[in-house]
Design a protein around this motif. Structure first.
Motif: not given
Length: 407
Positions: A186-187, A229-230, A237-239, A320-324
């Protein structure tokens, strides 16, 4: 006529009585009354400042088996009744007071809210003859369904006729990629953070007052941090690549490039394709060919096809990245004055959750130009393959070596 104890003995007895629990007081009063002849109950009741009934109960309990459990001093249901039970009319008065200070959702009658504080409600109730504490007001609010909540950004500001169809397609793609062992990421770009002695929302435990500039104009900032973020969904895991220039398509693809070269190809050595879930706007806009141009160059470089699935308009909160990830980065930065990019990097890297989220951060200090145009001839020569259905949101950047092999 009984002979009373001496003044000294009476004071000792009163001192002991005052130190005992309610149950022990009854029993002690009963013991002392049984020592005395007729009139002893009245004497002890007067000495201890209790009623004759209390002394009588103590005498009765001395002759019975233990009837109270644990350290209880009263039978179940004993003691003073709560105010809300003693004065039930308070409920009607409370609701009447709320009536003029209540708003609601015109689409759902169950959703209501009030702008009154507990202190203000307590004051209004006192004026109606109910002198209560704020704690009682909280109980009244809870009894009638009023719970302190924050507004949630869940309602869509608009819609699209193919919204649900795209959600279904994303679910199908995720399932297929996970089954094949290919990465699903998720980007997105988080909101910019200004660097410098500028005010930021949030509170911290400090030994001294933190002083910042009295204005937080962008011109007063010493720099800017742009977290792109990726998020690897399977690995949790977020990068995060922190840009210092502009949020452009080139920056977004450089961030993805950094993730793949340093982590992605190690975790997914046999990947044949990468699925990226994205919003439909910003640096990775679904409408702009500049992003597709940068994406094509990235796919050629890493030699792996990149499949894009954009969320429909007004549905970015489902990414997903928005809330996780992003809320936990916000929490890690909360209240801290970002005096340097390095500090922002360390704080972002410290973001975590009980579910095991891991965040890795780096700084990309490259200068990204704005206003760039798509290269002449790109649209005619590109190897971007659009899906037949919902093509505006679903497409794949095919690497050059794969395209040559197919030819």
């Amino acid at each position: 006529m009984i002979e009373p104890y001496s003044k000294e003995i009476e004071e000792q007895m009163q001192e002991l009585y005052g130190r005992l629990s309610e149950k022990s007081r009854r029993l002690y009063a009963g013991v002392e009354a049984l020592k005395l002849p007729h009139g002893g109950v009245s004497y002890i009741a007067q000495l201890f400042g209790c009623s004759r009934d209390t002394v009588g109960r103590g005498i009765k309990e001395l002759g019975e088996a233990e009837t109270l459990t644990g350290n209880s001093n009263r039978q179940p249901g004993g003691g003073r009744k709560p105010l809300l039970e003693k004065r039930p009319a308070i409920h009607d008065v409370f609701l009447r007071l709320l009536k003029d200070h209540t708003a609601g959702d015109p689409m759902d009658e169950k959703v209501k809210w009030t702008n009154l504080t507990c202190a203000e409600l307590a004051k209004l109730l006192a004026e109606q003859g109910f002198k209560v504490s704020r704690n009682i007001v909280r109980k009244l609010l809870k009894t009638h369904g009023y719970v302190k909540r924050k507004a949630l950004k869940k309602k869509s500001a608009g819609g699209h006729v193919n919204r649900n169809a795209q959600f279904t397609r994303i679910a199908e793609l995720k399932a297929a990629y996970e089954a094949q062992g290919n990465p699903v990421v998720s980007v997105d770009t988080k909101k910019k953070e200004k660097i410098g002695q500028l005010f930021r929302e949030g509170e911290l435990y400090t030994t001294e007052t933190i002083e910042v500039l009295d204005h937080d104009f962008p011109s007063l900032a010493e720099g800017v941090a742009i977290p792109h973020a990726v998020y690897d969904i399977a690995r949790n895991e977020a990068y995060v690549s922190i840009g210092t220039s502009h949020d452009t398509a080139e920056f977004a693809c450089d961030s993805i490039r950094y993730w793949w070269n340093n982590y992605g190809k190690l975790h997914y050595a046999y990947a044949t394709s990468i699925l990226m879930l994205m919003d439909g706007g910003g640096s990775n806009s679904s409408r702009h060919y500049l992003f597709k141009q940068e994406l094509q160059a990235l796919a050629d470089e890493i030699g792996v096809e990149i499949r894009i699935a954009h969320y429909p308009p007004y549905t970015s909160k489902w990414n997903p990245i928005e809330h996780r990830v992003f809320p936990h980065i916000t929490r890690a930065l909360q209240g801290v004055i970002l005096t340097s990019l390095q500090l922002a990097k360390e704080l972002i890297g410290n973001a975590s959750t009980k579910a095991g989220l891991k965040v890795v951060a780096c700084i990309l200090d490259k200068v990204y130009a704005t206003g760039r145009k798509v290269a002449v001839g790109f649209k005619e020569s590109m190897r971007i393959v659009f899906d037949k259905h919902l093509r505006q949101w679903n497409y794949t950047a095919v690497p050059e070596k794969t395209a040559l092999a197919i030819d």
